[in-house]
Design a protein around this motif. Structure first.
Motif, mmCIF file in Angstrom:
data_model
loop_
_atom_site.group_PDB
_atom_site.id
_atom_site.type_symbol
_atom_site.label_atom_id
_atom_site.label_comp_id
_atom_site.label_asym_id
_atom_site.label_seq_id
_atom_site.Cartn_x
_atom_site.Cartn_y
_atom_site.Cartn_z
ATOM 1 N N TRP A 60 -97.078 -56.518 4.869
ATOM 2 C CA TRP A 60 -97.911 -56.181 6.020
ATOM 3 C C TRP A 60 -97.708 -54.746 6.501
ATOM 4 C CZ3 TRP A 60 -101.952 -58.740 7.975
ATOM 5 C CH2 TRP A 60 -102.138 -60.052 7.542
ATOM 6 N N GLY A 61 -96.587 -54.174 6.078
ATOM 7 C CA GLY A 61 -96.357 -52.779 6.426
ATOM 8 C C GLY A 61 -97.413 -51.861 5.852
ATOM 9 N N GLN A 62 -98.077 -52.293 4.750
ATOM 10 C CA GLN A 62 -99.124 -51.473 4.145
ATOM 11 C C GLN A 62 -100.277 -51.262 5.126
ATOM 12 O OE1 GLN A 62 -100.370 -52.930 0.249
ATOM 13 N NE2 GLN A 62 -98.420 -54.019 0.046
ATOM 14 N N LEU A 63 -100.644 -52.346 5.833
ATOM 15 C CA LEU A 63 -101.746 -52.237 6.790
ATOM 16 C C LEU A 63 -101.364 -51.321 7.943
ATOM 17 C CD1 LEU A 63 -104.525 -53.149 7.876
ATOM 18 C CD2 LEU A 63 -103.340 -55.059 8.999
ATOM 19 N N LEU A 64 -100.149 -51.499 8.470
ATOM 20 C CA LEU A 64 -99.722 -50.669 9.593
ATOM 21 C C LEU A 64 -99.578 -49.208 9.184
ATOM 22 C CD1 LEU A 64 -97.093 -53.076 11.216
ATOM 23 C CD2 LEU A 64 -99.442 -52.614 11.957
ATOM 24 N N GLU A 65 -99.097 -48.998 7.958
ATOM 25 C CA GLU A 65 -98.965 -47.622 7.463
ATOM 26 C C GLU A 65 -100.337 -46.966 7.346
ATOM 27 O OE1 GLU A 65 -97.336 -45.233 3.499
ATOM 28 O OE2 GLU A 65 -96.745 -47.329 3.860
ATOM 29 N N ALA A 66 -101.318 -47.731 6.844
ATOM 30 C CA ALA A 66 -102.667 -47.188 6.728
ATOM 31 C C ALA A 66 -103.259 -46.888 8.099
ATOM 32 C CB ALA A 66 -103.557 -48.167 5.974
ATOM 33 N N ALA A 67 -102.976 -47.768 9.059
ATOM 34 C CA ALA A 67 -103.512 -47.563 10.408
ATOM 35 C C ALA A 67 -102.945 -46.309 11.056
ATOM 36 C CB ALA A 67 -103.209 -48.793 11.269
ATOM 37 N N GLU A 68 -101.691 -45.991 10.768
ATOM 38 C CA GLU A 68 -101.018 -44.883 11.435
ATOM 39 C C GLU A 68 -101.208 -43.547 10.725
ATOM 40 O OE1 GLU A 68 -97.051 -46.309 11.594
ATOM 41 O OE2 GLU A 68 -97.471 -47.814 13.138
ATOM 42 N N SER A 69 -101.733 -43.612 9.493
ATOM 43 C CA SER A 69 -101.955 -42.366 8.753
ATOM 44 C C SER A 69 -103.401 -41.923 8.919
ATOM 45 C CB SER A 69 -101.634 -42.557 7.267
ATOM 46 O OG SER A 69 -102.504 -43.512 6.699
ATOM 47 N N TYR A 70 -103.650 -40.658 8.691
ATOM 48 C CA TYR A 70 -104.994 -40.102 8.808
ATOM 49 C C TYR A 70 -105.463 -39.611 7.442
ATOM 50 C CZ TYR A 70 -104.671 -40.191 13.886
ATOM 51 O OH TYR A 70 -104.558 -40.594 15.189
ATOM 52 N N SER A 71 -106.748 -39.692 7.193
ATOM 53 C CA SER A 71 -107.306 -39.185 5.951
ATOM 54 C C SER A 71 -107.062 -37.679 5.846
ATOM 55 C CB SER A 71 -108.810 -39.481 5.887
ATOM 56 O OG SER A 71 -109.399 -38.782 4.812
ATOM 57 N N LEU A 72 -106.753 -37.220 4.638
ATOM 58 C CA LEU A 72 -106.510 -35.797 4.425
ATOM 59 C C LEU A 72 -107.737 -34.960 4.772
ATOM 60 C CD1 LEU A 72 -104.544 -35.879 1.040
ATOM 61 C CD2 LEU A 72 -103.626 -35.422 3.325
ATOM 62 N N PHE A 73 -108.906 -35.534 4.588
ATOM 63 C CA PHE A 73 -110.141 -34.789 4.819
ATOM 64 C C PHE A 73 -110.801 -35.190 6.136
ATOM 65 C CE2 PHE A 73 -109.508 -35.279 0.239
ATOM 66 C CZ PHE A 73 -109.423 -33.948 -0.135
ATOM 67 N N GLY A 74 -110.087 -35.961 6.952
ATOM 68 C CA GLY A 74 -110.621 -36.351 8.250
ATOM 69 C C GLY A 74 -111.735 -37.375 8.184
ATOM 70 N N ASP A 75 -111.823 -38.119 7.053
ATOM 71 C CA ASP A 75 -112.875 -39.128 6.914
ATOM 72 C C ASP A 75 -112.607 -40.325 7.820
ATOM 73 O OD1 ASP A 75 -114.133 -37.644 4.968
ATOM 74 O OD2 ASP A 75 -113.121 -38.664 3.307
ATOM 75 N N LEU A 76 -113.683 -40.901 8.311
ATOM 76 C CA LEU A 76 -113.573 -42.192 8.986
ATOM 77 C C LEU A 76 -113.371 -43.272 7.923
ATOM 78 C CD1 LEU A 76 -116.463 -41.828 11.594
ATOM 79 C CD2 LEU A 76 -114.011 -41.490 11.963
ATOM 80 N N ARG A 77 -112.568 -44.289 8.258
ATOM 81 C CA ARG A 77 -112.141 -45.246 7.226
ATOM 82 C C ARG A 77 -112.492 -46.682 7.602
ATOM 83 N NH1 ARG A 77 -106.240 -44.899 7.493
ATOM 84 N NH2 ARG A 77 -106.673 -44.459 9.681
ATOM 85 N N ILE A 78 -112.706 -47.504 6.560
ATOM 86 C CA ILE A 78 -112.855 -48.952 6.709
ATOM 87 C C ILE A 78 -111.598 -49.595 6.152
ATOM 88 C CG2 ILE A 78 -114.177 -50.984 6.033
ATOM 89 C CD1 ILE A 78 -116.593 -49.125 5.613
ATOM 90 N N LEU A 79 -110.937 -50.392 6.962
ATOM 91 C CA LEU A 79 -109.778 -51.174 6.518
ATOM 92 C C LEU A 79 -110.249 -52.614 6.353
ATOM 93 C CD1 LEU A 79 -107.045 -49.723 8.923
ATOM 94 C CD2 LEU A 79 -107.785 -48.867 6.681
ATOM 95 N N ASP A 80 -110.366 -53.052 5.114
ATOM 96 C CA ASP A 80 -110.968 -54.350 4.776
ATOM 97 C C ASP A 80 -109.845 -55.338 4.442
ATOM 98 O OD1 ASP A 80 -112.488 -56.460 3.862
ATOM 99 O OD2 ASP A 80 -113.817 -55.235 2.646
ATOM 100 N N LEU A 81 -109.552 -56.238 5.375
ATOM 101 C CA LEU A 81 -108.433 -57.172 5.225
ATOM 102 C C LEU A 81 -108.966 -58.560 4.888
ATOM 103 C CD1 LEU A 81 -105.339 -57.725 5.577
ATOM 104 C CD2 LEU A 81 -105.840 -58.218 7.985
ATOM 105 N N ARG A 82 -108.582 -59.101 3.729
ATOM 106 C CA ARG A 82 -109.032 -60.419 3.282
ATOM 107 C C ARG A 82 -107.872 -61.408 3.396
ATOM 108 N NH1 ARG A 82 -113.316 -59.305 -0.367
ATOM 109 N NH2 ARG A 82 -114.335 -57.405 0.378
ATOM 110 N N LEU A 83 -108.049 -62.441 4.201
ATOM 111 C CA LEU A 83 -107.013 -63.446 4.409
ATOM 112 C C LEU A 83 -107.431 -64.774 3.784
ATOM 113 C CD1 LEU A 83 -106.160 -62.808 8.179
ATOM 114 C CD2 LEU A 83 -104.584 -62.493 6.271
#
Length: 346
Positions: A60-83
C-alpha cells in the motif's frame, strides 16, 4: 457525495472530483463507469495514469508514494486503484491517510465489489473518502430497468425497437449485460440503423442467458413459476448437478422457516435476518416468500425437498429435475406439478 449511475455523465460535465468510489457486482456497468470517469478526466488534462491492482502481495505504500510525488512534467494524474474486495487493515489505513492529504494534481478512482449499507457506515476508510468525492453503487438490471437500458443502448446506435422486441432481447440475455451489449452490437452490424423488427431480433440474437442456483432460489421464493422452470432447464443444460440446485432451494427454505419461527416467538423479521446473518441482497425474495407462504406451506416445501433428495440419491423413483420443479411448484403454493402442468409452464 452519492450519485446514481445515470447521474454520472452530468456530474462529469460539471467537473472532476478528487475521488471516485465505484462499487458493484455487475462488471459491464462498473467497467463503463470507470471508463467514463477516466475519459472525462483526460479531457480535463489528466494525461497520465497509474494503475494499482491490489492482490495478496500488494504494498500500500506504493499508492501513498504516488500520491505524495509529483509528475516531472507537472502532468495531472489518474490513480486507478482496483480492489478485489474490501481493503484489509493496511489498506484501510492507507486510504484514510490518502483522504487526509489528497494531492492537488491527482484524481483517485477506486473500483471494488458491492459495498453493503453496513460496510459503508462502518468502514472508516469509506467514511474518510466518500465526503471528499463521489460514490456510485452499481446495481444489476432487471425487468423494466433492463429494458430501458437496452432501449438506450440501441438508441446510441440509432436503432429503434418496439417494447415487445426489447422484452424478447431482455429475456434472451437475462443476467448477462456483457452478452446484452454484444448482442446489440451484433444487431447493429447485421441490421444497421433504423427500426429493428421483432423477427429480426428473434433470428439474430442467440440465447445468452446465464443462470446460477441462486437465481433459481430467488425465482422460487418469489413464486415465479415460468422463470423457475426456465432456470431449471438452463441449469440442466449447463450440466449443473441437481443436488446443487436442491441445496440452494433447501437452504433458503430453512431460512424462511427459521424467520417464521422467530416471528411466532415475538421477534421481528429484520431482527431474525440480522441474527441469521442474511445479506441485504437476499432479503427481498425472502420477504416476498414470508408474505406469500404460511408455515404449513413452507413445511410442505421442505418435504418436497426431502423427496427430491431421495430421488437424486436413487432412494426413490422419479426424475430429479421434475422433482426440483415440484419443489418450486410447492414454494409457489401450487403443489406438485402434473405432466400437463409442466408442459403448460414450459
Amino acid at each position: 457525495m452519492k450519485l446514481k449511475l445515470d447521474q454520472l455523465p452530468d456530474a462529469l460535465r460539471k467537473g472532476i472530483a478528487p475521488v471516485y468510489l465505484v462499487s458493484g457486482d455487475e462488471p459491464l456497468q462498473l467497467g463503463e463507469a470507470v471508463d467514463a470517469i477516466r475519459e472525462a478526466a483526460r479531457a480535463k488534462g489528466y494525461a497520465s495514469r497509474e494503475l494499482f491492482y491490489v492482490d495478496s502481495g500488494f504494498e500500500w505504500g506504493q499508492l501513498l508514494e504516488a500520491a505524495e510525488s509529483y509528475s516531472l512534467f507537472g502532468d495531472l494524474r489518474i490513480l486507478d486503484l482496483r480492489l478485489p474486495g474490501k481493503p484489509d487493515k493496511a489498506g484501510a489505513d492507507a486510504l484514510v491517510r490518502y483522504a487526509e492529504r489528497i494531492p492537488e494534481d491527482a484524481v483517485l478512482i477506486v473500483s471494488l465489489p458491492k459495498l453493503t449499507g453496513d460496510e459503508q457506515k462502518k468502514s472508516r476508510w469509506f467514511q474518510a473518502l466518500e465526503p471528499k468525492g463521489v460514490f456510485i453503487q452499481v446495481w444489476p438490471l432487471e425487468g423494466p430497468q433492463l429494458i430501458a437500458w437496452l432501449d438506450r443502448r440501441m438508441g446510441a446506435r440509432n436503432m429503434l425497437a418496439d417494447r415487445s422486441g426489447l422484452a424478447l432481447l431482455a429475456a434472451r440475455v437475462e443476467g448477462n449485460l456483457l452478452a446484452a451489449a454484444q448482442e446489440v452490437e451484433k444487431l447493429h452490424i447485421l441490421c444497421g440503423s433504423g427500426r429493428i423488427e421483432d423477427e429480426m431480433i428473434r433470428k439474430a440474437v442467440a440465447d445468452s442467458a446465464r443462470y446460477d442456483v441462486y437465481d433459481l432460489s430467488e425465482a422460487a421464493l418469489q413464486g415465479q413459476l415460468v422463470r423457475s422452470n426456465r432456470i431449471l432447464a438452463a441449469l440442466r443444460a449447463e450440466g449443473i448437478a441437481a443436488a446443487v440446485a436442491l441445496w440452494a432451494l433447501a437452504r433458503d427454505l430453512r431460512v424462511v422457516a427459521s424467520v417464521q419461527a422467530a416471528v411466532a416467538d415475538g421477534s421481528t423479521p429484520d431482527a431474525a435476518f440480522s441474527r441469521l446473518r442474511i445479506w441485504d441482497s437476499r432479503k427481498a425474495g425472502m420477504v416476498k416468500a414470508l408474505q406469500r407462504l404460511d408455515r404449513e406451506q413452507v413445511r410442505q416445501s421442505l418435504l418436497a425437498c426431502s423427496r427430491s433428495d431421495r430421488i437424486i440419491k436413487g432412494q426413490d423413483t422419479g426424475e430429479a429435475w421434475d422433482a426440483l420443479l415440484d419443489v418450486c411448484m410447492t414454494m409457489a403454493g401450487r403443489g406438485p406439478a402434473s405432466r400437463r402442468l409442466r408442459e403448460d409452464i414450459a
